[in-house]
Motif scaffolding. Structure first.
Motif, PDB file in Angstrom:
ATOM      1  N   SER A 164      -2.944 -13.921  -0.870  1.00 45.13           N
ATOM      2  CA  SER A 164      -1.768 -14.240  -1.541  1.00 45.13           C
ATOM      3  C   SER A 164      -2.056 -13.813  -3.154  1.00 45.13           C
ATOM      4  N   GLU A 165      -3.403 -13.660  -3.431  1.00 48.30           N
ATOM      5  CA  GLU A 165      -3.751 -13.407  -4.933  1.00 48.30           C
ATOM      6  C   GLU A 165      -3.777 -11.568  -5.122  1.00 48.30           C
ATOM      7  N   ILE A 166      -3.388 -11.017  -4.096  1.00 51.25           N
ATOM      8  CA  ILE A 166      -3.662  -9.505  -4.132  1.00 51.25           C
ATOM      9  C   ILE A 166      -2.649  -8.967  -5.313  1.00 51.25           C
ATOM     10  N   ILE A 167      -2.923  -8.139  -5.966  1.00 52.56           N
ATOM     11  CA  ILE A 167      -2.002  -7.282  -6.863  1.00 52.56           C
ATOM     12  C   ILE A 167      -2.210  -5.875  -6.802  1.00 52.56           C
ATOM     13  N   PRO A 168      -1.087  -5.193  -7.461  1.00 52.41           N
ATOM     14  CA  PRO A 168      -1.253  -3.661  -7.244  1.00 52.41           C
ATOM     15  C   PRO A 168      -2.297  -3.037  -7.798  1.00 52.41           C
ATOM     16  N   PHE A 169      -2.765  -3.609  -8.883  1.00 52.33           N
ATOM     17  CA  PHE A 169      -4.147  -3.410  -9.254  1.00 52.33           C
ATOM     18  C   PHE A 169      -5.235  -2.948  -8.364  1.00 52.33           C
ATOM     19  N   ASP A 170      -5.096  -3.918  -7.432  1.00 48.36           N
ATOM     20  CA  ASP A 170      -6.223  -4.089  -6.367  1.00 48.36           C
ATOM     21  C   ASP A 170      -6.119  -2.917  -5.474  1.00 48.36           C
ATOM     22  N   PHE A 222       0.699  -1.164   0.064  1.00 47.32           N
ATOM     23  CA  PHE A 222       0.001  -0.076  -0.023  1.00 47.32           C
ATOM     24  C   PHE A 222       0.757   1.340   0.126  1.00 47.32           C
ATOM     25  N   ASN A 223       1.849   1.237   0.802  1.00 47.64           N
ATOM     26  CA  ASN A 223       2.649   2.474   1.118  1.00 47.64           C
ATOM     27  C   ASN A 223       3.876   2.582  -0.005  1.00 47.64           C
ATOM     28  N   GLU A 224       4.477   1.533  -0.186  1.00 50.81           N
ATOM     29  CA  GLU A 224       5.428   1.482  -1.404  1.00 50.81           C
ATOM     30  C   GLU A 224       5.341   1.319  -2.710  1.00 50.81           C
ATOM     31  N   GLU A 225       3.959   0.773  -3.167  1.00 51.28           N
ATOM     32  CA  GLU A 225       3.448   0.089  -4.432  1.00 51.28           C
ATOM     33  C   GLU A 225       4.276  -0.725  -5.218  1.00 51.28           C
ATOM     34  N   LEU A 226       4.673  -1.737  -4.503  1.00 52.48           N
ATOM     35  CA  LEU A 226       5.271  -2.878  -4.731  1.00 52.48           C
ATOM     36  C   LEU A 226       4.611  -3.958  -4.947  1.00 52.48           C
ATOM     37  N   ASP A 227       4.892  -4.965  -5.658  1.00 49.41           N
ATOM     38  CA  ASP A 227       4.192  -6.294  -6.217  1.00 49.41           C
ATOM     39  C   ASP A 227       4.123  -7.190  -4.754  1.00 49.41           C
ATOM     40  N   GLU A 237      -4.655  -0.324  -6.048  1.00 46.78           N
ATOM     41  CA  GLU A 237      -4.850   1.077  -6.808  1.00 46.78           C
ATOM     42  C   GLU A 237      -6.368   1.295  -6.516  1.00 46.78           C
ATOM     43  N   GLN A 238      -7.278   0.301  -6.680  1.00 53.88           N
ATOM     44  CA  GLN A 238      -8.814   0.431  -6.669  1.00 53.88           C
ATOM     45  C   GLN A 238      -9.282   0.793  -5.345  1.00 53.88           C
ATOM     46  N   ILE A 239      -8.427   0.330  -4.475  1.00 53.74           N
ATOM     47  CA  ILE A 239      -8.785   0.438  -2.715  1.00 53.74           C
ATOM     48  C   ILE A 239      -8.336   1.947  -2.456  1.00 53.74           C
ATOM     49  N   LYS A 240      -7.308   2.479  -2.931  1.00 54.46           N
ATOM     50  CA  LYS A 240      -6.810   3.854  -2.677  1.00 54.46           C
ATOM     51  C   LYS A 240      -7.683   4.885  -3.159  1.00 54.46           C
ATOM     52  N   LYS A 241      -8.403   4.731  -4.395  1.00 56.02           N
ATOM     53  CA  LYS A 241      -9.332   5.579  -5.098  1.00 56.02           C
ATOM     54  C   LYS A 241     -10.674   5.642  -4.121  1.00 56.02           C
ATOM     55  N   LYS A 242     -10.911   4.752  -3.436  1.00 56.14           N
ATOM     56  CA  LYS A 242     -11.957   4.683  -2.314  1.00 56.14           C
ATOM     57  C   LYS A 242     -11.754   5.510  -0.917  1.00 56.14           C
ATOM     58  N   GLU A 243     -10.290   5.997  -0.909  1.00 51.40           N
ATOM     59  CA  GLU A 243     -10.038   6.715   0.246  1.00 51.40           C
ATOM     60  C   GLU A 243      -9.814   5.451   1.482  1.00 51.40           C
ATOM     61  N   SER A 244      -9.290   4.224   1.030  1.00 51.10           N
ATOM     62  CA  SER A 244      -9.529   3.088   2.274  1.00 51.10           C
ATOM     63  C   SER A 244      -7.982   2.316   2.179  1.00 51.10           C
ATOM     64  N   THR A 245      -8.089   1.485   2.945  1.00 53.12           N
ATOM     65  CA  THR A 245      -6.702   0.581   3.166  1.00 53.12           C
ATOM     66  C   THR A 245      -7.273  -0.705   3.421  1.00 53.12           C
ATOM     67  N   ILE A 246      -6.433  -1.708   3.357  1.00 54.05           N
ATOM     68  CA  ILE A 246      -6.933  -3.035   3.220  1.00 54.05           C
ATOM     69  C   ILE A 246      -5.914  -3.832   4.541  1.00 54.05           C
ATOM     70  N   LYS A 247      -6.724  -4.486   5.240  1.00 58.01           N
ATOM     71  CA  LYS A 247      -5.994  -5.278   6.306  1.00 58.01           C
ATOM     72  C   LYS A 247      -6.552  -6.951   6.268  1.00 58.01           C
ATOM     73  N   LEU A 248      -5.899  -7.839   6.612  1.00 56.01           N
ATOM     74  CA  LEU A 248      -6.199  -9.124   6.998  1.00 56.01           C
ATOM     75  C   LEU A 248      -6.993  -9.123   8.341  1.00 56.01           C
ATOM     76  N   ILE A 249      -8.189  -9.351   8.234  1.00 53.51           N
ATOM     77  CA  ILE A 249      -9.100  -9.184   9.778  1.00 53.51           C
ATOM     78  C   ILE A 249      -9.739 -10.558   9.931  1.00 53.51           C
ATOM     79  N   GLY A 250      -9.375 -11.060  11.579  1.00 62.41           N
ATOM     80  CA  GLY A 250     -10.157 -12.075  11.932  1.00 62.41           C
ATOM     81  C   GLY A 250     -11.199 -11.707  12.846  1.00 62.41           C
ATOM     82  N   GLU A 251     -12.319 -12.211  12.731  1.00 58.56           N
ATOM     83  CA  GLU A 251     -13.444 -11.528  13.529  1.00 58.56           C
ATOM     84  C   GLU A 251     -14.694 -12.611  13.968  1.00 58.56           C
TER      85      GLU A 251
END
Length: 404
Positions: A227-233, A168-173, A235-249
Protein backbone atom coordinates in the motif's frame (compact mmCIF):
# COMPACT_ATOMS: atom_id res chain seq x y z
CA UNK A 1 -29.98 -37.32 -5.01
CA UNK A 2 -27.37 -35.19 -3.25
CA UNK A 3 -28.87 -32.22 -1.44
CA UNK A 4 -26.78 -29.16 -0.56
CA UNK A 5 -27.26 -26.37 1.94
CA UNK A 6 -25.71 -23.19 0.56
CA UNK A 7 -24.67 -20.47 3.02
CA UNK A 8 -24.46 -17.14 1.22
CA UNK A 9 -25.68 -15.98 -2.17
CA UNK A 10 -23.11 -13.35 -3.01
CA UNK A 11 -20.76 -13.43 -5.99
CA UNK A 12 -19.42 -16.96 -5.47
CA UNK A 13 -22.74 -18.39 -4.27
CA UNK A 14 -24.41 -17.09 -7.42
CA UNK A 15 -21.67 -18.71 -9.49
CA UNK A 16 -22.27 -22.05 -7.78
CA UNK A 17 -25.99 -21.89 -8.61
CA UNK A 18 -25.27 -20.92 -12.24
CA UNK A 19 -22.75 -23.72 -12.85
CA UNK A 20 -25.00 -26.35 -11.24
CA UNK A 21 -27.89 -25.32 -13.47
CA UNK A 22 -25.74 -25.24 -16.62
CA UNK A 23 -23.86 -28.50 -16.01
CA UNK A 24 -26.49 -30.65 -14.32
CA UNK A 25 -26.49 -33.43 -16.91
CA UNK A 26 -22.70 -33.64 -17.06
CA UNK A 27 -22.47 -33.73 -13.27
CA UNK A 28 -25.04 -36.51 -13.04
CA UNK A 29 -23.10 -38.54 -15.60
CA UNK A 30 -19.85 -37.99 -13.70
CA UNK A 31 -21.11 -38.67 -10.17
CA UNK A 32 -24.11 -40.89 -10.80
CA UNK A 33 -26.18 -38.51 -8.70
CA UNK A 34 -28.44 -35.54 -9.28
CA UNK A 35 -27.10 -32.57 -7.31
CA UNK A 36 -29.67 -30.18 -5.93
CA UNK A 37 -29.43 -27.08 -3.74
CA UNK A 38 -32.12 -27.64 -1.15
CA UNK A 39 -31.78 -24.48 0.96
CA UNK A 40 -29.89 -21.18 0.68
CA UNK A 41 -29.13 -19.12 3.77
CA UNK A 42 -29.18 -15.33 3.21
CA UNK A 43 -29.26 -12.23 5.39
CA UNK A 44 -32.03 -10.48 3.45
CA UNK A 45 -34.76 -12.80 2.25
CA UNK A 46 -36.50 -10.02 0.25
CA UNK A 47 -33.49 -8.82 -1.72
CA UNK A 48 -33.89 -8.85 -5.51
CA UNK A 49 -31.49 -11.30 -7.14
CA UNK A 50 -30.15 -11.81 -10.66
CA UNK A 51 -30.94 -15.52 -10.77
CA UNK A 52 -34.20 -17.44 -10.75
CA UNK A 53 -34.67 -19.58 -7.64
CA UNK A 54 -37.21 -22.18 -6.63
CA UNK A 55 -39.95 -21.11 -4.27
CA UNK A 56 -39.14 -21.52 -0.55
CA UNK A 57 -35.48 -22.31 -1.22
CA UNK A 58 -34.23 -19.17 0.57
CA UNK A 59 -34.10 -18.96 4.35
CA UNK A 60 -32.62 -16.71 7.04
CA UNK A 61 -32.78 -19.50 9.64
CA UNK A 62 -29.65 -21.69 9.71
CA UNK A 63 -31.47 -24.35 11.72
CA UNK A 64 -33.51 -25.17 8.60
CA UNK A 65 -30.27 -26.35 7.01
CA UNK A 66 -28.65 -27.76 10.12
CA UNK A 67 -31.66 -29.90 11.06
CA UNK A 68 -32.57 -30.99 7.52
CA UNK A 69 -31.87 -34.72 7.41
CA UNK A 70 -31.57 -34.84 3.61
CA UNK A 71 -28.87 -32.17 3.38
CA UNK A 72 -25.50 -33.97 3.45
CA UNK A 73 -23.18 -31.19 2.23
CA UNK A 74 -23.01 -27.62 3.52
CA UNK A 75 -21.27 -25.11 1.27
CA UNK A 76 -20.18 -22.10 3.36
CA UNK A 77 -19.64 -18.91 1.33
CA UNK A 78 -20.51 -16.17 3.82
CA UNK A 79 -17.08 -14.54 3.93
CA UNK A 80 -17.62 -13.83 7.63
CA UNK A 81 -14.93 -15.03 10.07
CA UNK A 82 -16.65 -15.85 13.36
CA UNK A 83 -20.11 -16.53 11.97
CA UNK A 84 -18.65 -18.72 9.24
CA UNK A 85 -16.69 -20.64 11.88
CA UNK A 86 -19.83 -21.24 13.95
CA UNK A 87 -21.75 -22.42 10.89
CA UNK A 88 -19.00 -24.84 9.85
CA UNK A 89 -18.44 -26.25 13.34
CA UNK A 90 -22.17 -26.77 13.92
CA UNK A 91 -22.56 -28.50 10.54
CA UNK A 92 -19.69 -30.90 11.24
CA UNK A 93 -21.05 -31.66 14.71
CA UNK A 94 -24.43 -32.47 13.15
CA UNK A 95 -22.87 -34.90 10.65
CA UNK A 96 -22.69 -32.82 7.47
CA UNK A 97 -19.73 -32.55 5.09
CA UNK A 98 -18.26 -29.09 4.58
CA UNK A 99 -16.99 -27.16 1.56
CA UNK A 100 -15.87 -23.57 2.08
CA UNK A 101 -14.10 -20.75 0.27
CA UNK A 102 -13.64 -18.81 3.52
CA UNK A 103 -9.85 -18.39 3.82
CA UNK A 104 -10.11 -16.39 7.04
CA UNK A 105 -11.95 -19.23 8.81
CA UNK A 106 -9.70 -21.93 7.35
CA UNK A 107 -6.55 -20.07 8.35
CA UNK A 108 -7.63 -19.28 11.92
CA UNK A 109 -9.30 -22.60 12.72
CA UNK A 110 -7.49 -25.04 10.41
CA UNK A 111 -6.30 -27.47 13.09
CA UNK A 112 -9.54 -27.48 15.09
CA UNK A 113 -11.87 -27.99 12.13
CA UNK A 114 -9.61 -30.56 10.44
CA UNK A 115 -9.50 -32.57 13.67
CA UNK A 116 -13.27 -32.36 14.15
CA UNK A 117 -13.97 -33.47 10.59
CA UNK A 118 -11.59 -36.43 10.93
CA UNK A 119 -13.17 -37.43 14.26
CA UNK A 120 -16.62 -37.37 12.63
CA UNK A 121 -15.34 -39.12 9.46
CA UNK A 122 -16.55 -36.17 7.39
CA UNK A 123 -15.08 -33.99 4.66
CA UNK A 124 -13.73 -30.52 5.37
CA UNK A 125 -12.59 -29.20 1.98
CA UNK A 126 -11.48 -25.68 1.10
CA UNK A 127 -9.86 -25.70 -2.35
CA UNK A 128 -11.38 -22.31 -3.22
CA UNK A 129 -9.80 -20.63 -0.18
CA UNK A 130 -6.37 -20.61 -1.88
CA UNK A 131 -5.79 -19.63 -5.49
CA UNK A 132 -9.42 -19.29 -6.60
CA UNK A 133 -9.82 -21.63 -9.55
CA UNK A 134 -6.30 -23.10 -9.36
CA UNK A 135 -6.45 -26.71 -8.09
CA UNK A 136 -3.43 -26.33 -5.83
CA UNK A 137 -4.56 -27.87 -2.51
CA UNK A 138 -5.81 -31.13 -4.02
CA UNK A 139 -2.57 -31.49 -5.98
CA UNK A 140 -0.50 -30.69 -2.91
CA UNK A 141 -2.30 -33.28 -0.76
CA UNK A 142 -1.80 -35.93 -3.45
CA UNK A 143 1.93 -35.22 -3.81
CA UNK A 144 2.45 -35.41 -0.03
CA UNK A 145 2.03 -39.18 -0.23
CA UNK A 146 5.13 -39.45 -2.41
CA UNK A 147 7.14 -36.34 -1.65
CA UNK A 148 8.65 -34.30 1.09
CA UNK A 149 7.72 -30.75 0.13
CA UNK A 150 10.60 -28.35 0.76
CA UNK A 151 9.29 -25.05 -0.61
CA UNK A 152 6.06 -23.31 -1.59
CA UNK A 153 5.95 -19.84 -3.10
CA UNK A 154 3.51 -17.87 -5.12
CA UNK A 155 1.61 -14.80 -6.21
CA UNK A 156 -1.54 -15.42 -4.20
CA UNK A 157 -3.57 -12.21 -4.43
CA UNK A 158 -5.10 -11.00 -7.69
CA UNK A 159 -5.82 -7.50 -6.39
CA UNK A 160 -2.19 -6.79 -5.52
CA UNK A 161 -0.93 -8.35 -8.71
CA UNK A 162 -3.31 -6.25 -10.81
CA UNK A 163 -2.26 -3.04 -9.01
CA UNK A 164 1.46 -3.74 -9.40
CA UNK A 165 1.05 -4.74 -13.06
CA UNK A 166 -0.84 -1.55 -13.91
CA UNK A 167 1.54 0.70 -11.96
CA UNK A 168 4.48 -0.90 -13.73
CA UNK A 169 3.03 -0.97 -17.27
CA UNK A 170 0.86 2.16 -17.29
CA UNK A 171 2.91 4.34 -14.92
CA UNK A 172 -0.14 5.16 -12.77
CA UNK A 173 -0.35 6.11 -9.10
CA UNK A 174 -1.31 3.47 -6.57
CA UNK A 175 -4.59 5.23 -5.67
CA UNK A 176 -5.59 5.55 -9.35
CA UNK A 177 -5.07 1.85 -10.01
CA UNK A 178 -6.81 0.82 -6.78
CA UNK A 179 -9.88 2.83 -7.79
CA UNK A 180 -9.99 1.12 -11.20
CA UNK A 181 -9.50 -2.28 -9.53
CA UNK A 182 -12.50 -1.58 -7.29
CA UNK A 183 -14.63 -0.53 -10.27
CA UNK A 184 -13.69 -3.73 -12.13
CA UNK A 185 -14.45 -5.93 -9.12
CA UNK A 186 -10.83 -7.00 -8.56
CA UNK A 187 -10.70 -5.15 -5.23
CA UNK A 188 -13.23 -4.79 -2.41
CA UNK A 189 -14.43 -1.36 -1.25
CA UNK A 190 -12.27 -2.03 1.83
CA UNK A 191 -9.13 -3.44 0.26
CA UNK A 192 -7.07 -3.53 3.47
CA UNK A 193 -6.80 -7.33 3.66
CA UNK A 194 -5.50 -7.45 0.09
CA UNK A 195 -3.05 -4.54 -0.09
CA UNK A 196 -1.66 -4.95 3.43
CA UNK A 197 -0.87 -8.59 2.62
CA UNK A 198 -3.21 -10.32 5.10
CA UNK A 199 -5.06 -12.23 2.37
CA UNK A 200 -1.78 -13.61 1.00
CA UNK A 201 -0.60 -14.40 4.53
CA UNK A 202 -3.70 -16.50 5.29
CA UNK A 203 -3.32 -18.47 2.08
CA UNK A 204 0.38 -19.04 2.75
CA UNK A 205 -0.38 -20.23 6.30
CA UNK A 206 -2.76 -22.86 4.85
CA UNK A 207 -0.33 -23.93 2.12
CA UNK A 208 2.67 -24.04 4.45
CA UNK A 209 0.94 -26.03 7.17
CA UNK A 210 -0.24 -28.63 4.65
CA UNK A 211 3.03 -28.76 2.74
CA UNK A 212 5.37 -29.08 5.72
CA UNK A 213 3.00 -31.29 7.75
CA UNK A 214 3.49 -29.09 10.80
CA UNK A 215 1.78 -26.00 12.17
CA UNK A 216 2.81 -22.66 10.65
CA UNK A 217 0.68 -19.91 12.17
CA UNK A 218 -0.20 -16.47 10.84
CA UNK A 219 2.15 -14.83 13.35
CA UNK A 220 5.03 -17.02 12.10
CA UNK A 221 5.04 -15.14 8.78
CA UNK A 222 6.96 -11.92 8.15
CA UNK A 223 4.54 -9.48 6.54
CA UNK A 224 4.87 -6.40 4.37
CA UNK A 225 2.16 -5.16 1.99
CA UNK A 226 2.16 -2.94 -1.11
CA UNK A 227 0.00 0.00 0.00
CA UNK A 228 2.95 2.42 0.40
CA UNK A 229 4.42 1.92 -3.09
CA UNK A 230 4.73 5.07 -5.24
CA UNK A 231 5.71 5.71 -8.90
CA UNK A 232 9.20 6.71 -7.73
CA UNK A 233 9.72 3.12 -6.51
CA UNK A 234 8.58 1.69 -9.85
CA UNK A 235 11.03 4.00 -11.63
CA UNK A 236 13.95 2.76 -9.51
CA UNK A 237 12.98 -0.88 -10.05
CA UNK A 238 12.74 -0.43 -13.83
CA UNK A 239 16.27 0.97 -13.87
CA UNK A 240 17.40 -2.38 -12.48
CA UNK A 241 15.72 -4.24 -15.40
CA UNK A 242 13.40 -5.78 -12.86
CA UNK A 243 9.76 -5.84 -11.86
CA UNK A 244 7.95 -6.25 -8.54
CA UNK A 245 5.40 -8.76 -7.21
CA UNK A 246 3.87 -9.52 -3.82
CA UNK A 247 5.17 -13.02 -3.14
CA UNK A 248 4.41 -15.41 -0.30
CA UNK A 249 7.06 -18.01 0.44
CA UNK A 250 7.72 -20.82 2.90
CA UNK A 251 10.99 -22.77 2.78
CA UNK A 252 12.28 -25.67 4.80
CA UNK A 253 15.52 -24.86 6.59
CA UNK A 254 17.34 -27.43 8.73
CA UNK A 255 14.73 -28.57 11.31
CA UNK A 256 12.44 -25.60 10.75
CA UNK A 257 11.17 -23.09 8.23
CA UNK A 258 11.26 -19.51 7.02
CA UNK A 259 8.02 -17.80 6.02
CA UNK A 260 7.32 -14.39 4.52
CA UNK A 261 4.91 -12.28 2.51
CA UNK A 262 6.78 -9.34 1.00
CA UNK A 263 6.96 -7.17 -2.11
CA UNK A 264 9.74 -8.81 -4.07
CA UNK A 265 11.90 -7.35 -6.83
CA UNK A 266 12.63 -9.95 -9.51
CA UNK A 267 14.36 -9.90 -12.87
CA UNK A 268 12.15 -9.26 -15.92
CA UNK A 269 12.98 -12.70 -17.37
CA UNK A 270 12.07 -14.67 -14.22
CA UNK A 271 9.01 -16.94 -14.00
CA UNK A 272 6.84 -14.80 -11.71
CA UNK A 273 7.58 -11.66 -13.78
CA UNK A 274 5.24 -13.02 -16.44
CA UNK A 275 2.31 -13.56 -14.04
CA UNK A 276 0.31 -10.37 -14.56
CA UNK A 277 -3.00 -8.65 -13.85
CA UNK A 278 -5.42 -10.66 -11.67
CA UNK A 279 -3.71 -13.99 -12.30
CA UNK A 280 -2.12 -16.06 -9.55
CA UNK A 281 0.61 -18.66 -9.65
CA UNK A 282 1.83 -21.18 -7.08
CA UNK A 283 5.03 -23.23 -7.22
CA UNK A 284 5.95 -26.08 -4.92
CA UNK A 285 8.96 -28.34 -4.87
CA UNK A 286 9.08 -31.98 -3.81
CA UNK A 287 12.10 -34.20 -3.32
CA UNK A 288 10.87 -36.65 -5.98
CA UNK A 289 8.61 -34.69 -8.32
CA UNK A 290 10.80 -31.60 -8.49
CA UNK A 291 9.16 -28.26 -9.28
CA UNK A 292 5.44 -28.04 -10.10
CA UNK A 293 3.93 -24.77 -11.36
CA UNK A 294 0.24 -23.83 -11.18
CA UNK A 295 -1.23 -20.80 -12.94
CA UNK A 296 -4.72 -19.38 -13.31
CA UNK A 297 -7.30 -16.87 -12.18
CA UNK A 298 -7.02 -16.45 -8.44
CA UNK A 299 -10.45 -14.97 -7.91
CA UNK A 300 -13.75 -14.19 -9.63
CA UNK A 301 -17.24 -15.63 -9.54
CA UNK A 302 -16.91 -18.60 -11.88
CA UNK A 303 -13.30 -19.71 -11.20
CA UNK A 304 -13.95 -19.74 -7.43
CA UNK A 305 -17.36 -21.41 -7.83
CA UNK A 306 -15.67 -24.00 -10.05
CA UNK A 307 -13.23 -24.84 -7.24
CA UNK A 308 -16.10 -25.07 -4.74
CA UNK A 309 -17.98 -27.54 -6.93
CA UNK A 310 -14.81 -29.52 -7.53
CA UNK A 311 -14.78 -30.18 -3.77
CA UNK A 312 -18.48 -31.12 -3.86
CA UNK A 313 -17.77 -33.65 -6.61
CA UNK A 314 -14.89 -35.15 -4.61
CA UNK A 315 -17.20 -35.63 -1.62
CA UNK A 316 -19.89 -37.31 -3.72
CA UNK A 317 -17.34 -39.62 -5.39
CA UNK A 318 -15.42 -40.20 -2.16
CA UNK A 319 -12.20 -39.24 -3.95
CA UNK A 320 -10.86 -36.73 -1.42
CA UNK A 321 -8.11 -37.61 1.03
CA UNK A 322 -9.78 -39.14 4.09
CA UNK A 323 -8.79 -38.34 7.65
CA UNK A 324 -6.87 -35.34 8.93
CA UNK A 325 -4.50 -34.06 6.20
CA UNK A 326 -2.39 -32.11 8.72
CA UNK A 327 0.80 -33.61 10.07
CA UNK A 328 2.27 -33.51 13.57
CA UNK A 329 5.79 -32.26 12.85
CA UNK A 330 7.17 -29.74 15.35
CA UNK A 331 8.73 -26.98 13.31
CA UNK A 332 11.00 -24.16 14.43
CA UNK A 333 10.52 -20.64 13.11
CA UNK A 334 13.92 -19.72 11.69
CA UNK A 335 13.08 -16.32 10.22
CA UNK A 336 16.02 -14.85 12.12
CA UNK A 337 18.31 -16.76 9.75
CA UNK A 338 16.63 -15.17 6.74
CA UNK A 339 18.77 -12.42 5.21
CA UNK A 340 18.34 -10.52 1.96
CA UNK A 341 19.33 -7.39 0.19
CA UNK A 342 16.40 -4.95 0.26
CA UNK A 343 15.24 -1.92 -1.63
CA UNK A 344 14.36 0.80 0.89
CA UNK A 345 12.76 4.16 0.10
CA UNK A 346 12.13 6.84 2.73
CA UNK A 347 10.04 9.90 1.90
CA UNK A 348 10.64 13.40 3.36
CA UNK A 349 14.29 12.62 4.09
CA UNK A 350 16.92 14.66 5.90
CA UNK A 351 20.68 14.37 6.45
CA UNK A 352 20.21 12.87 9.91
CA UNK A 353 18.09 10.02 8.54
CA UNK A 354 20.54 9.35 5.72
CA UNK A 355 23.48 9.17 8.12
CA UNK A 356 21.54 6.74 10.31
CA UNK A 357 20.88 4.30 7.47
CA UNK A 358 24.31 4.72 5.83
CA UNK A 359 25.67 1.71 7.71
CA UNK A 360 23.14 -0.66 6.15
CA UNK A 361 23.48 0.80 2.64
CA UNK A 362 25.21 -1.05 -0.18
CA UNK A 363 24.14 1.31 -2.99
CA UNK A 364 22.63 4.80 -2.95
CA UNK A 365 19.92 5.26 -5.60
CA UNK A 366 18.59 8.69 -4.64
CA UNK A 367 19.06 11.36 -2.00
CA UNK A 368 16.81 14.12 -3.35
CA UNK A 369 13.03 14.06 -2.82
CA UNK A 370 13.31 10.50 -1.51
CA UNK A 371 16.16 8.54 -0.02
CA UNK A 372 16.40 5.23 -1.85
CA UNK A 373 19.05 2.59 -1.19
CA UNK A 374 19.88 -1.02 -1.82
CA UNK A 375 20.81 -2.46 1.56
CA UNK A 376 23.56 -4.86 2.42
CA UNK A 377 22.44 -8.42 3.17
CA UNK A 378 20.44 -7.92 6.35
CA UNK A 379 17.47 -9.22 8.35
CA UNK A 380 14.15 -7.59 7.50
CA UNK A 381 13.37 -7.01 11.19
CA UNK A 382 16.67 -5.11 11.63
CA UNK A 383 15.48 -2.60 9.03
CA UNK A 384 12.06 -2.25 10.62
CA UNK A 385 13.58 -1.74 14.07
CA UNK A 386 15.98 0.90 12.73
CA UNK A 387 13.15 2.82 11.04
CA UNK A 388 11.08 2.64 14.22
CA UNK A 389 13.97 3.95 16.31
CA UNK A 390 14.24 6.91 13.93
CA UNK A 391 10.54 7.68 14.39
CA UNK A 392 9.75 7.06 10.72
CA UNK A 393 6.08 6.23 10.29
CA UNK A 394 5.31 3.17 8.14
CA UNK A 395 3.37 5.45 5.76
CA UNK A 396 6.65 7.15 4.87
CA UNK A 397 8.71 4.21 3.68
CA UNK A 398 8.54 1.23 1.33
CA UNK A 399 10.54 -2.00 1.60
CA UNK A 400 10.96 -4.78 -0.98
CA UNK A 401 13.33 -7.72 -0.86
CA UNK A 402 15.54 -8.35 -3.86
CA UNK A 403 15.88 -11.77 -5.46
CA UNK A 404 18.95 -12.25 -7.64
Amino acid sequence: MIRIGLLGLGTVGTGVVEILEKRQEELKFLTGEEIKIKKILVKDINKKRKIQLEENIITYDYDEILNHEDISIVVELTGDLEQGYRYIKAALESGKNIVTANKAVVSKYLEELSSLAAKKDLAFLYEASVGGGIPILKSLKEELALNKITEVEGILNGTCNYILTEMFNEELDYEEVLEVAQEMGYAEADSTADVKGYDTLRKLRILGTLAFQGEINENDILLEGISEIIPFDIEQIKKKESTIKLIGEVKELEDGFTALVQPTIIKEDSYFANVNNAFNSVVFRGDNVGELNFYGLGAGMLPTANAVLGDVIDIIKGSYRKGNPLGKRKLKNLNTKLKNEYYLRISSPNDSIYKSIENISKELLSKKDNIAIITKEIEYLEIVELLSSLGIDNNNYFIARILK
